[in-house]
Design an enzyme around this catalytic site. Structure first.
Site, PDB file in Angstrom:
ATOM      1  N   CYS A  54      39.942  37.713  39.355  1.00 56.18           N
ATOM      2  CA  CYS A  54      38.630  38.327  39.522  1.00 56.18           C
ATOM      3  C   CYS A  54      38.824  39.810  39.835  1.00 56.18           C
ATOM      4  O   CYS A  54      39.670  40.172  40.648  1.00 56.18           O
ATOM      5  CB  CYS A  54      37.845  37.647  40.637  1.00 56.18           C
ATOM      6  SG  CYS A  54      36.199  38.364  40.897  1.00 56.18           S
ATOM      7  N   CYS A  58      36.657  41.357  47.185  1.00 52.32           N
ATOM      8  CA  CYS A  58      36.191  40.642  48.379  1.00 52.32           C
ATOM      9  C   CYS A  58      37.413  40.315  49.245  1.00 52.32           C
ATOM     10  O   CYS A  58      38.326  39.600  48.800  1.00 52.32           O
ATOM     11  CB  CYS A  58      35.459  39.367  47.978  1.00 52.32           C
ATOM     12  SG  CYS A  58      34.104  39.649  46.797  1.00 52.32           S
ATOM     13  N   CYS A  61      38.968  36.655  49.714  1.00 53.28           N
ATOM     14  CA  CYS A  61      39.081  35.756  48.553  1.00 53.28           C
ATOM     15  C   CYS A  61      40.480  35.706  47.960  1.00 53.28           C
ATOM     16  O   CYS A  61      41.087  36.743  47.641  1.00 53.28           O
ATOM     17  CB  CYS A  61      38.071  36.176  47.489  1.00 53.28           C
ATOM     18  SG  CYS A  61      38.010  35.020  46.100  1.00 53.28           S
ATOM     19  N   CYS A  98      28.845  21.243  41.468  1.00 53.66           N
ATOM     20  CA  CYS A  98      28.829  22.698  41.470  1.00 53.66           C
ATOM     21  C   CYS A  98      30.054  23.232  40.730  1.00 53.66           C
ATOM     22  O   CYS A  98      31.164  22.733  40.925  1.00 53.66           O
ATOM     23  CB  CYS A  98      28.833  23.223  42.901  1.00 53.66           C
ATOM     24  SG  CYS A  98      27.488  22.546  43.916  1.00 53.66           S
ATOM     25  N   CYS A 129      24.865  22.974  39.676  1.00 54.29           N
ATOM     26  CA  CYS A 129      24.881  24.259  40.361  1.00 54.29           C
ATOM     27  C   CYS A 129      26.031  25.075  39.782  1.00 54.29           C
ATOM     28  O   CYS A 129      27.074  24.509  39.445  1.00 54.29           O
ATOM     29  CB  CYS A 129      25.060  24.071  41.868  1.00 54.29           C
ATOM     30  SG  CYS A 129      25.109  25.634  42.806  1.00 54.29           S
ATOM     31  N   CYS A 189      20.851  28.934  45.935  1.00 55.71           N
ATOM     32  CA  CYS A 189      21.831  28.524  46.941  1.00 55.71           C
ATOM     33  C   CYS A 189      22.497  29.805  47.419  1.00 55.71           C
ATOM     34  O   CYS A 189      23.186  30.476  46.650  1.00 55.71           O
ATOM     35  CB  CYS A 189      22.846  27.568  46.322  1.00 55.71           C
ATOM     36  SG  CYS A 189      24.205  27.108  47.427  1.00 55.71           S
ATOM     37  N   ARG A 261      24.184  23.815  54.743  1.00 51.38           N
ATOM     38  CA  ARG A 261      25.412  23.125  54.331  1.00 51.38           C
ATOM     39  C   ARG A 261      26.631  23.577  55.109  1.00 51.38           C
ATOM     40  O   ARG A 261      26.882  24.773  55.255  1.00 51.38           O
ATOM     41  CB  ARG A 261      25.667  23.357  52.836  1.00 51.38           C
ATOM     42  CG  ARG A 261      26.971  22.696  52.336  1.00 51.38           C
ATOM     43  CD  ARG A 261      27.209  22.963  50.881  1.00 51.38           C
ATOM     44  NE  ARG A 261      26.143  22.435  50.070  1.00 51.38           N
ATOM     45  CZ  ARG A 261      25.654  23.032  48.984  1.00 51.38           C
ATOM     46  NH1 ARG A 261      26.140  24.192  48.602  1.00 51.38           N
ATOM     47  NH2 ARG A 261      24.692  22.480  48.295  1.00 51.38           N
TER      48      ARG A 261
END
Length: 342
Positions: A54, A58, A61, A98, A129, A189, A261
């Site tokens: 990616c 972040c 991550c 998901c 999702c 979400c 969640r």
């Protein structure tokens, strides 16, 4: 900055965080009982459909190309493999499947396969999702046409602290994606991560952003940071159990009709902490021994915990044509109509 503002203020949210713990838990549990069956927990399974490389930075991550975390990148999975994984998730009790891809944003060449995955998973009778990074309005519309039920795009933290976590995009980019998703008719979400180095005020500000959306997210995942070796946050101090519990309770009070969640980091939580979180209003979990690239509590352990707590898995309460965020208004309107007729 075009940040959401509505009923909740940061000071008002902070006042909840500062309540005596037992008073806070009592209020959260009361709100939870008023809006949900406290014995039911919604169960989702999360699969990485494209792993690693990616371009975003972040700092929490493992999938960022900027950090050496030892992660082996993988290309987008075949549709058949995704459907096979979804069937296995259904057989073990999940009601929502998901799918997450490590992208800044999906490319046009990937959308046909993405849509086939949505259609195939829905064909199994599961809710769908996806989390694919930033979207534009056209992409959100395509996902909606394919039948996507939910789109996950976490705000992560407060707008004030966000630049300390990510620098390759800004907070407004995330809010824009959520607006496109909502406008396309897909349920939202969105939640955050606790343990990034943020203050309690940042946690309050994050929840204010979520609660003050025109319609709060139907699902609000609260993640507990998993410090991953090789990332800038690998040495972060673990979040105190009671601080995490407070965040769950405040989220429940501020978003009474949302599913809250327990997400990443649950494998580090004791049974007692999870039980308190369920009591405080958490009513959704990720199920399965892996969340994208990080470990999760295994299914056997979860089943045993559910049995100890007299909890049962339930399907999503957000059925087509029914949204608990507006249901109370509909009830009140009917009552007023009855009164006027009388």
């Amino acid at each position: 900055m075009e940040y959401y503002t509505n009923e909740w203020s940061i000071d008002r949210a902070l006042a909840l965080f500062e309540k005596p713990l037992f008073e806070l838990l009592y209020e959260a549990q009361t709100v939870h009982h008023q809006n949900f069956d406290p014995t039911k927990v919604q169960v989702s399974t999360l699969l990485s459909i494209k792993t690693g490389k990616c371009s975003e930075d972040c700092k929490y991550c493992a999938q960022s190309v900027r950090y050496d975390t030892g992660l082996e990148p993988e290309q987008l999975l075949a549709v058949e493999k995704v459907i096979e994984e979804a069937q296995a998730a259904k057989e073990t009790g999940a009601s929502r499947f998901c799918m997450g891809a490590a992208w800044r944003n999906p490319k046009a060449r990937d959308m046909p396969m993405i849509k086939m995955m949505i259609e195939g998973v829905k064909g199994l009778g599961l809710e769908t999702c996806m989390t694919l990074g930033h979207l534009n309005a056209e992409q959100a519309g395509e996902l909606a046409e394919a039948g996507l039920d939910y789109y996950n795009h976490n705000l992560d933290t407060s707008p004030e602290f966000y630049a300390s976590v990510v620098t390759t995009h800004n907070y407004q980019h995330r809010l824009d994606t959520l607006d496109y998703v909502r406008e396309a008719g897909i349920k939202v979400c969105s939640g955050g991560i606790i343990g990034l180095g943020e203050s309690v005020r940042d946690r309050a500000s994050l929840l204010v952003q979520l609660a003050n959306m025109g319609t709060p997210p139907e699902s609000v995942p609260i993640n507990r940071l998993i410090p991953i070796q090789g990332t800038p946050f690998e040495g972060n101090t673990p979040v105190d159990d009671f601080d995490f519990l407070r965040t769950i309770a405040v989220a429940r009070i501020m978003m009474p009709k949302s599913m809250v969640r327990l997400s990443a980091g649950r494998e580090t939580m004791s049974e007692e902490l999870q039980a308190l979180c369920f009591m405080a209003g958490a009513n959704s979990i990720f199920y399965g021994d892996k969340l994208l690239t990080t470990p999760n509590a295994d299914q056997i352990t979860d089943k045993e915990l559910f049995e100890k707590l007299d909890l049962t898995a339930t399907h999503d309460p957000y059925k087509p044509g029914h949204n608990p965020h507006t249901a109370q208004n509909e009830v009140e309107a009917k009552e007023l109509k009855k009164a006027s007729i009388a």
